[in-house]
Motif scaffolding. Sequence first.
Motif, PDB file in Angstrom:
ATOM      1  N   TYR A  21       0.815  -1.210   0.000  1.00  0.00           N
ATOM      2  CA  TYR A  21       0.000   0.000   0.000  1.00  0.00           C
ATOM      3  C   TYR A  21       0.855   1.270   0.000  1.00  0.00           C
ATOM      4  CZ  TYR A  21      -3.392   3.557   1.085  1.00  0.00           C
ATOM      5  OH  TYR A  21      -4.150   4.707   1.033  1.00  0.00           O
ATOM      6  N   ALA A  22       1.934   1.287   0.752  1.00  0.00           N
ATOM      7  CA  ALA A  22       2.803   2.469   0.775  1.00  0.00           C
ATOM      8  C   ALA A  22       3.329   2.783  -0.621  1.00  0.00           C
ATOM      9  CB  ALA A  22       3.954   2.256   1.748  1.00  0.00           C
ATOM     10  N   GLU A  23       3.614   1.740  -1.377  1.00  0.00           N
ATOM     11  CA  GLU A  23       4.095   1.924  -2.753  1.00  0.00           C
ATOM     12  C   GLU A  23       2.983   2.464  -3.644  1.00  0.00           C
ATOM     13  OE1 GLU A  23       5.452  -1.127  -6.232  1.00  0.00           O
ATOM     14  OE2 GLU A  23       6.414  -1.389  -4.263  1.00  0.00           O
ATOM     15  N   GLN A  24       1.761   1.978  -3.451  1.00  0.00           N
ATOM     16  CA  GLN A  24       0.621   2.498  -4.200  1.00  0.00           C
ATOM     17  C   GLN A  24       0.455   3.998  -3.971  1.00  0.00           C
ATOM     18  OE1 GLN A  24      -3.172   0.492  -3.697  1.00  0.00           O
ATOM     19  NE2 GLN A  24      -2.154  -1.427  -3.160  1.00  0.00           N
ATOM     20  N   LEU A  25       0.493   4.389  -2.706  1.00  0.00           N
ATOM     21  CA  LEU A  25       0.275   5.792  -2.350  1.00  0.00           C
ATOM     22  C   LEU A  25       1.371   6.681  -2.925  1.00  0.00           C
ATOM     23  CD1 LEU A  25      -1.726   7.532  -0.759  1.00  0.00           C
ATOM     24  CD2 LEU A  25      -0.262   7.259   1.254  1.00  0.00           C
ATOM     25  N   LEU A 355      -3.429  15.187  -1.962  1.00  0.00           N
ATOM     26  CA  LEU A 355      -3.965  13.938  -2.481  1.00  0.00           C
ATOM     27  C   LEU A 355      -4.655  13.183  -1.349  1.00  0.00           C
ATOM     28  CD1 LEU A 355      -2.342  11.540  -4.980  1.00  0.00           C
ATOM     29  CD2 LEU A 355      -3.162  10.591  -2.830  1.00  0.00           C
ATOM     30  N   LEU A 356      -5.856  12.697  -1.627  1.00  0.00           N
ATOM     31  CA  LEU A 356      -6.615  11.894  -0.664  1.00  0.00           C
ATOM     32  C   LEU A 356      -6.946  10.572  -1.339  1.00  0.00           C
ATOM     33  CD1 LEU A 356      -7.875  15.101  -0.578  1.00  0.00           C
ATOM     34  CD2 LEU A 356      -8.605  14.184   1.629  1.00  0.00           C
ATOM     35  N   ASP A 357      -6.525   9.473  -0.739  1.00  0.00           N
ATOM     36  CA  ASP A 357      -6.651   8.175  -1.404  1.00  0.00           C
ATOM     37  C   ASP A 357      -8.038   7.584  -1.183  1.00  0.00           C
ATOM     38  OD1 ASP A 357      -6.067   6.019  -2.904  1.00  0.00           O
ATOM     39  OD2 ASP A 357      -4.792   5.024  -1.431  1.00  0.00           O
ATOM     40  N   MET A 358      -8.964   8.014  -2.041  1.00  0.00           N
ATOM     41  CA  MET A 358     -10.349   7.546  -1.954  1.00  0.00           C
ATOM     42  C   MET A 358     -10.497   6.099  -2.414  1.00  0.00           C
ATOM     43  SD  MET A 358     -13.401   8.984  -1.178  1.00  0.00           S
ATOM     44  CE  MET A 358     -13.297  10.734  -1.570  1.00  0.00           C
ATOM     45  N   PHE A 359      -9.557   5.626  -3.266  1.00  0.00           N
ATOM     46  CA  PHE A 359      -9.733   4.330  -3.931  1.00  0.00           C
ATOM     47  C   PHE A 359      -8.501   3.438  -3.789  1.00  0.00           C
ATOM     48  CE2 PHE A 359     -11.637   7.870  -6.358  1.00  0.00           C
ATOM     49  CZ  PHE A 359     -12.980   7.600  -6.166  1.00  0.00           C
ATOM     50  N   PRO A 360      -8.179   2.946  -2.589  1.00  0.00           N
ATOM     51  CA  PRO A 360      -7.040   2.032  -2.435  1.00  0.00           C
ATOM     52  C   PRO A 360      -7.190   0.786  -3.311  1.00  0.00           C
ATOM     53  CG  PRO A 360      -7.826   2.768  -0.298  1.00  0.00           C
ATOM     54  CD  PRO A 360      -8.833   3.231  -1.307  1.00  0.00           C
TER      55      PRO A 360
END
Length: 374
Positions: A21-25, A355-360
């Motif tokens: 997840y950290a990489e996605q963000l 940026l706000l991660d609405m869609f992990p």
Amino acid sequence: MHCSYFEAGRCRSCTQLDRPYAEQLAAKQLHCRNLLAGHPDLQWLPPVASAESGFRNKAKMVVGGTARNPTIGILDDQGRGVDLSQCALCTPGLQAGFPVLAAFVKQARLTPYDVPRRSGELKYLIVTESPDGRLMLRLVLRSEKLVGRIRRHLPALLQALPQLEVVSVNLHPEHKAVVEGEREILLTDQATLRMRVNGIDLHLRPQSFFQTNTAIAAALYRQGRAWVDELAPASVWDLYCGVGGFALHCAAECRDVVGIETSREAVASAELSSRQAGLHRVRFQAGDAAAFAAAADRAPDLVIVNPPRRGIGRGLCGWLESSSVQHVVYSSCNAASLARDLAAMPSFTVRRARLLDMFPQTAHYEVMVLLERA
């Protein structure tokens, strides 16, 4: 996040699930920064991370299989039902409700729509959970044929699923890749689902839009309110206002707020929230955002825009560019269309972004920017 459906190849909707997840963000932040690289004075605030699972408050589930053995999930390449009733993206409340809904489909003998054969009736179950665990159910049907049967079996469903408060039927007779139709038939006395966010009651009607990630939606509204409060404008427009999230968060006795939204259902929801909150200087109106702006006698001090993926477009960009508006808060679910719109408004400087991660587990995200007239 572990997902047995993904590992088994049954569902690949979460295109980023194989990345930490950290990489996605970090990848989303880099993508957004690159798209907005032409704004050198931009201050980036720390991104807002989401929970990796259990965040999705709304599920649009295809009903497949048969009335005796229904599946709730998606369709495979052959148009056959794939059951995803334990999808880890969904809130625990949604996951707990899916087996009860499957039993209801079976008990009421609601024939699933067979896409390849173009036969059957029940296309989708659209289920939304509020922050306090209450549910809204929409059954998307091909025709009114099963409405009477659903009404007869509804008391048993409400008893089996007591958190279910709002139930409706949506009629979608066409064979096309669109989830729902225009006509809605309400089956319960209660017409709205209360979505309490940051201490503010938002009311969601069956055909109204609300963000699918409640925690990130709350952060989005808080950020918008913080920027508006800091600037202290006397007047605010909330364009593409939906059920009034930004407008109601930014309402204060010292400012006039107007919300504009094409959906009359959403406007009715926003008006209900405003009345219950006793907000006398907030009003909502159904209509096109660009047309409303072009016809207005005077411009506000600040405009909030939260458009669909296509962005606000040339018309509204042109109006903002030539208006007396001093600040714009732009919330976007598509940074590419945001960048295009910003290029069409050179009189504004992009001061801040978040940026706000609405869609992990996907490549999508929400980004907010604060614009100031240069």
